[in-house]
Enzyme design. Structure first.
Site, mmCIF file in Angstrom:
data_model
loop_
_atom_site.group_PDB
_atom_site.id
_atom_site.type_symbol
_atom_site.label_atom_id
_atom_site.label_comp_id
_atom_site.label_asym_id
_atom_site.label_seq_id
_atom_site.Cartn_x
_atom_site.Cartn_y
_atom_site.Cartn_z
ATOM 1 N N HIS A 96 0.845 -1.193 0.000
ATOM 2 C CA HIS A 96 0.000 0.000 0.000
ATOM 3 C C HIS A 96 0.883 1.247 0.000
ATOM 4 C CE1 HIS A 96 -3.898 -2.101 1.567
ATOM 5 N NE2 HIS A 96 -3.504 -2.525 0.384
ATOM 6 N N GLU A 117 1.121 3.869 1.904
ATOM 7 C CA GLU A 117 1.766 4.257 3.157
ATOM 8 C C GLU A 117 3.011 3.413 3.399
ATOM 9 O OE1 GLU A 117 -1.325 3.310 2.532
ATOM 10 O OE2 GLU A 117 -2.671 3.768 4.189
ATOM 11 N N ARG A 126 -12.861 3.674 -21.928
ATOM 12 C CA ARG A 126 -13.218 2.254 -21.838
ATOM 13 C C ARG A 126 -12.197 1.500 -21.001
ATOM 14 N NH1 ARG A 126 -15.058 0.170 -27.836
ATOM 15 N NH2 ARG A 126 -17.150 1.088 -27.807
ATOM 16 N N TRP A 133 -18.321 8.543 -38.087
ATOM 17 C CA TRP A 133 -18.021 8.944 -36.722
ATOM 18 C C TRP A 133 -18.541 10.345 -36.525
ATOM 19 C CZ3 TRP A 133 -16.346 5.103 -33.792
ATOM 20 C CH2 TRP A 133 -15.663 4.047 -34.387
HETATM 21 ZN ZN ZN Z 1 -3.178 -0.323 3.690
#
Ligand code: ZN
Length: 334
Positions: free
Chosen positions: A26, A28, A160, A146
């Site tokens: 993560h 942190e 997308r 288009w």
């Molecule tokens: Zn975490």
């Protein structure tokens, strides 16, 4: 999408990090590791509350406590039911100063897909269309490619790519036989799930979407090529109920759906009140014709006071086209 910055006790940059992909450390943890001993007595800035549940990595709240950081500045609490304030509590209980809510609006928008899914179990729904200056999505003969220029089309593929699923109605499949893939340079690996709303199971087995990675939402039992069919409840007039469909997509871990038409499908999504965001391209061309379709079909409203009004409207020029985005009044913050 989470990023973190650690400043040392004199306010100098000591480390930074972000969450790259599921299973990786993560934000942190990355930032604290980069800071090492410099984190002691310093400040951690992070846009989402540190987690408290150890998963593939130990919890971030524990890592913060171990690092010796004195103060933590957090944009928003984590709506995941395993957290929801538990990270803030754990830090405060250990005597760490916590500042909560800094740049909260921007943090909510950054993770709008994740937040909607964690709070409701359903994916975040964006309706996307491209129309002419006079509000047509095709000519009276049905030609629609288009309407926008190359820049807007390239951006559509990025859009997308950013979504977990793309949804169209069977009318679009029958008219255009689209592949519904995201053609983005250097990103062949991950393609969004293709979803077709097809109550009567009219998708031809030879259609380009009738392959793997496609879910055909229908009210009938049957097979369509290699696509998976999903039988859902329907309303009195035979239309697939969108609530149960969105619930099922959410259960499958789909956080975001891009709805790309046509007019009948858009009308259903608006009528059922399940749209979170609109992404509309306006091209400087005039098509004309009373029978040429517009982006939203159905009966529409009778009084202007009942019109669906977007909030947080943003306009961007893309090539010669204009992109207008905005939000509907559903599921704001946590
Ligand atoms: Zn975490």
């Amino acid at each position: 999408m989470v990023g973190a910055v650690v400043l040392d006790r004199s306010g100098l940059l000591a480390g930074e990090g972000y969450h790259r992909v599921a299973g990786q450390p993560h934000a942190e943890q990355e930032a604290l590791e980069a800071a090492g001993e410099l984190a002691r007595g310093g400040t951690l800035y992070v846009n989402l509350e540190p987690c408290t549940h150890p998963h593939r990595q130990p919890s971030c709240a524990e890592a913060v406590l171990k690092s010796g950081v004195r103060r933590v500045v957090i944009s928003m609490t984590d709506p995941d039911q395993r957290v929801r304030g538990a990270g803030v509590k754990m830090l405060q209980a250990a005597g760490v100063e916590v500042v909560l809510g800094v740049q909260a609006d921007r943090a909510v928008r950054l993770n709008e897909f994740y937040i909607k899914h964690r709070l409701t179990g359903r994916p975040f729904v964006t309706v996307k269309f491209a129309m002419s200056l006079d509000g047509k999505i095709a000519t009276s003969s049905g030609e629609s490619r288009w309407i926008t220029g190359p820049e807007a089309r390239a951006q559509s593929h990025l859009l997308r790519h950013a979504h977990d699923a793309i949804l169209v109605g069977v009318g679009t499949v029958l008219a255009d036989d689209p592949e519904l893939t995201a053609r983005v340079e250097g990103s062949e690996a991950r393609q969004p799930v293709r979803v077709v709303l097809d109550s009567q199971l009219r998708t031809p087995p030879t259609a380009k979407v009738a392959g793997p990675n496609t879910l055909i939402a229908t009210t009938r039992v049957g097979e369509v090529g290699q696509a998976e069919t999903l039988v859902l409840p329907h309303s009195a007039d035979g239309r697939i109920e969108l609530g149960p469909l969105l619930d099922e997509l959410g259960r499958r871990g789909i956080l975001s759906v891009l709805v790309e038409g046509g007019a009948t499908v858009h009308a259903s999504f608006f009528a059922e009140g399940v749209v979170d965001k609109v992404h509309a391209y306006v091209a400087p061309i005039v098509i004309g014709g009373g029978r040429a379709p517009s982006p939203v079909g159905g009966e529409g409203i009778r009084q202007l006071a009942d019109a669906i009004r977007l909030r947080e409207v943003d306009t961007t020029r893309i090539g010669d086209d204009l992109l207008i985005t905005g939000y509907l009044d559903v599921h704001r913050d946590s």
